[in-house]
Motif scaffolding. Sequence first.
Motif, PDB file in Angstrom:
ATOM      1  N   LEU A  83       7.324 -12.248   7.917  1.00 16.06           N
ATOM      2  CA  LEU A  83       6.875 -11.361   6.836  1.00 16.06           C
ATOM      3  C   LEU A  83       7.950 -10.346   6.477  1.00 16.06           C
ATOM      4  CD1 LEU A  83       3.146 -10.690   7.807  1.00 16.06           C
ATOM      5  CD2 LEU A  83       4.045 -12.290   6.140  1.00 16.06           C
ATOM      6  N   ASN A 109       2.973 -13.342  -1.688  1.00 13.01           N
ATOM      7  CA  ASN A 109       2.414 -12.516  -2.768  1.00 13.01           C
ATOM      8  C   ASN A 109       1.639 -13.293  -3.825  1.00 13.01           C
ATOM      9  OD1 ASN A 109       3.604 -10.165  -1.684  1.00 13.01           O
ATOM     10  ND2 ASN A 109       5.539 -10.616  -2.699  1.00 13.01           N
ATOM     11  N   SER A 111      -2.900 -15.820   1.636  1.00 12.37           N
ATOM     12  CA  SER A 111      -1.467 -15.791   1.323  1.00 12.37           C
ATOM     13  C   SER A 111      -1.173 -14.884   0.130  1.00 12.37           C
ATOM     14  CB  SER A 111      -0.946 -17.203   1.048  1.00 12.37           C
ATOM     15  OG  SER A 111      -1.553 -17.757  -0.107  1.00 12.37           O
ATOM     16  N   LEU A 141       0.200 -11.524   1.474  1.00 14.46           N
ATOM     17  CA  LEU A 141       1.290 -11.521   2.444  1.00 14.46           C
ATOM     18  C   LEU A 141       2.615 -11.220   1.755  1.00 14.46           C
ATOM     19  CD1 LEU A 141       0.450 -14.595   4.717  1.00 14.46           C
ATOM     20  CD2 LEU A 141      -0.138 -12.191   5.042  1.00 14.46           C
TER      21      LEU A 141
END
Length: 291
Positions: A29, A147, A140, A143
């Motif tokens: 990330l 994005n 997701s 995240l």
Amino acid sequence: MTTTEAESTRAYRTPLWYWVVLALILAVLALTAIPAFTQAPHAPGIGDFFPAAIFGEGTLFEFNRLTLARFIMGGLLCVVALLAVRNLSLVPGRGQAMMELIAEFIRGNIAVEMLGPKLGRRYAPYLAMAFMGILFMNISGILPGINIAATSVVAVPMMFALFTYITFIGAGIRAQGAGHFFKSQLMPSGLPALMYLIITPIEFLSNFVVRPVTLTLRLLSNMLVGHILLGMSYFGTAVLLSELNAMTSVAALTGLAMVVMTVFEIFVAFLQAYIFTILSAVYIKLSVESH
């Protein structure tokens, strides 16, 4: 400390793999989020749902950022599931306990509640797969570096709807036989013969066209709108803080909206996975019963 207390402490001690997986997720990330902080703010738009190809452009095997998001979330789901259940025990650890909690929720509150004990146990694995798969694809969208929800383009919701479509038709044929199933779905008993000229096309559209289409569009629309709302709040905050180089009251409001919309998107991710699973169970129930 007694032997029993020692065993209990050891059973609830956080395993090493938990920290390794957590560190890997945070590292991924952090690395994927770097462009978000080093590049100019990106205005959300329809182009987000048609990203440039990473390779294979114009071919059947075109691979882009959304495809990568599907692979990442699908792989993450497999890793989490395998690590959680690899060492099953009567005294579950945190990972096993979490997976058991989700499985029991799907089986008890959706499968058995909607379909009864026998059919509920039979179709609980599919319903659990649908819930967890859609949930991970939805998540997701929040995240960093990804994005965007993998379910915000039509291919993923359509595939899950297709799985449900095949499942409820197969369940109906298994329970009633092909001839009786299609007859019960298309030609409800007790009507005058001429009425079937009107009722049969309506039943066909309702049972075999509208169901998969609404499953697809409901999930797609919610995640698409969620991405746009998140993008607007993040973009507005980034522009006000970086481009104008000032902490304004408007920037504070958009920053608050950014946090609120992120939390709301998490809620919507769970809610849409739950609704899809509930409707899948309803359609299976309607297919195994006569009209």
